[in-house]
Motif scaffolding. Structure first.
Motif, PDB file in Angstrom:
ATOM      1  N   ILE A  98      -4.764   8.250  -7.111  1.00  0.00           N
ATOM      2  CA  ILE A  98      -3.584   8.163  -6.243  1.00  0.00           C
ATOM      3  C   ILE A  98      -3.388   6.726  -5.770  1.00  0.00           C
ATOM      4  CG2 ILE A  98      -2.683   8.839  -3.977  1.00  0.00           C
ATOM      5  CD1 ILE A  98      -3.944  11.641  -4.557  1.00  0.00           C
ATOM      6  N   ASP A  99      -4.475   6.068  -5.369  1.00  0.00           N
ATOM      7  CA  ASP A  99      -4.379   4.667  -4.950  1.00  0.00           C
ATOM      8  C   ASP A  99      -3.900   3.772  -6.092  1.00  0.00           C
ATOM      9  OD1 ASP A  99      -5.216   5.250  -2.387  1.00  0.00           O
ATOM     10  OD2 ASP A  99      -7.306   4.655  -2.745  1.00  0.00           O
ATOM     11  N   LEU A 100      -4.398   4.004  -7.291  1.00  0.00           N
ATOM     12  CA  LEU A 100      -3.974   3.208  -8.447  1.00  0.00           C
ATOM     13  C   LEU A 100      -2.508   3.466  -8.787  1.00  0.00           C
ATOM     14  CD1 LEU A 100      -7.126   3.498 -10.723  1.00  0.00           C
ATOM     15  CD2 LEU A 100      -6.215   1.406  -9.681  1.00  0.00           C
ATOM     16  N   GLN A 101      -2.063   4.711  -8.664  1.00  0.00           N
ATOM     17  CA  GLN A 101      -0.654   5.013  -8.921  1.00  0.00           C
ATOM     18  C   GLN A 101       0.239   4.316  -7.905  1.00  0.00           C
ATOM     19  OE1 GLN A 101      -0.956   9.308  -8.918  1.00  0.00           O
ATOM     20  NE2 GLN A 101      -0.817   9.395 -11.150  1.00  0.00           N
ATOM     21  N   ARG A 102      -0.220   4.272  -6.666  1.00  0.00           N
ATOM     22  CA  ARG A 102       0.532   3.578  -5.617  1.00  0.00           C
ATOM     23  C   ARG A 102       0.620   2.081  -5.952  1.00  0.00           C
ATOM     24  NH1 ARG A 102      -2.482   5.303  -1.333  1.00  0.00           N
ATOM     25  NH2 ARG A 102      -1.557   7.354  -1.401  1.00  0.00           N
ATOM     26  N   SER A 103      -0.489   1.509  -6.364  1.00  0.00           N
ATOM     27  CA  SER A 103      -0.502   0.096  -6.747  1.00  0.00           C
ATOM     28  C   SER A 103       0.401  -0.157  -7.946  1.00  0.00           C
ATOM     29  CB  SER A 103      -1.926  -0.352  -7.095  1.00  0.00           C
ATOM     30  OG  SER A 103      -2.758  -0.274  -5.972  1.00  0.00           O
ATOM     31  N   ARG A 104       0.350   0.749  -8.911  1.00  0.00           N
ATOM     32  CA  ARG A 104       1.181   0.610 -10.103  1.00  0.00           C
ATOM     33  C   ARG A 104       2.661   0.648  -9.729  1.00  0.00           C
ATOM     34  NH1 ARG A 104       4.117   3.325 -13.701  1.00  0.00           N
ATOM     35  NH2 ARG A 104       3.926   2.799 -15.899  1.00  0.00           N
ATOM     36  N   SER A 105       3.015   1.581  -8.864  1.00  0.00           N
ATOM     37  CA  SER A 105       4.414   1.687  -8.440  1.00  0.00           C
ATOM     38  C   SER A 105       4.880   0.415  -7.749  1.00  0.00           C
ATOM     39  CB  SER A 105       4.592   2.876  -7.496  1.00  0.00           C
ATOM     40  OG  SER A 105       4.402   4.078  -8.183  1.00  0.00           O
ATOM     41  N   ALA A 106       4.022  -0.156  -6.921  1.00  0.00           N
ATOM     42  CA  ALA A 106       4.384  -1.402  -6.233  1.00  0.00           C
ATOM     43  C   ALA A 106       4.597  -2.522  -7.246  1.00  0.00           C
ATOM     44  CB  ALA A 106       3.300  -1.787  -5.230  1.00  0.00           C
ATOM     45  N   LEU A 107       3.708  -2.623  -8.226  1.00  0.00           N
ATOM     46  CA  LEU A 107       3.843  -3.673  -9.243  1.00  0.00           C
ATOM     47  C   LEU A 107       5.104  -3.476 -10.076  1.00  0.00           C
ATOM     48  CD1 LEU A 107       0.138  -4.007 -10.387  1.00  0.00           C
ATOM     49  CD2 LEU A 107       1.482  -5.676  -9.089  1.00  0.00           C
TER      50      LEU A 107
END
Length: 114
Positions: A98-107
């Motif tokens: 979930i944290d990685l998906q959040r980071s991916r979305s921000a990028l």
């Protein structure tokens, strides 16, 4: 077999094999000259360790789980305690996803502004 032979047969460096031993994952006897002496079953044990590491488990968790593995390490005889341990590991992995998906979305958002 000596550590070099175990390394050749498993593709795992001698340094890493010594680390597994220090973590309580792998056992070695000692030759009269002090060299490590591994049994034939060590090849299977190292393969199991590698499989469990690839699943994202820590050496601490693997130490608890390893005695209950069969085959290449993908089969585990689960008791309630081990099931709870793996449930915790799964929850932690899902939280990281979930944290990685959040980071991916921000990028993706930053890149789409161009």
């Amino acid at each position: 077999m000596l550590i070099g032979e175990l390394s050749r047969r498993t593709g795992v460096s001698s340094r890493l094999l010594r680390y597994y031993e220090s973590q309580g994952l792998l056992e070695a006897g000692r030759c009269p000259n002090g060299y490590r002496d591994y049994g034939e079953d060590s090849v299977v044990t190292v393969r199991r360790i590698r499989t469990l590491l690839a699943a994202g488990l820590t050496t601490e968790v693997i130490r608890q789980l390893l005695p209950y593995t069969r085959g290449d390490g993908t089969e585990v005889d689960l008791c309630a305690e081990l099931r709870a341990l793996l449930d915790q590991e799964l929850a932690a992995t899902e939280a990281r996803i979930i944290d990685l998906q959040r980071s991916r979305s921000a990028l993706v958002g930053y890149l789409s502004q161009t």
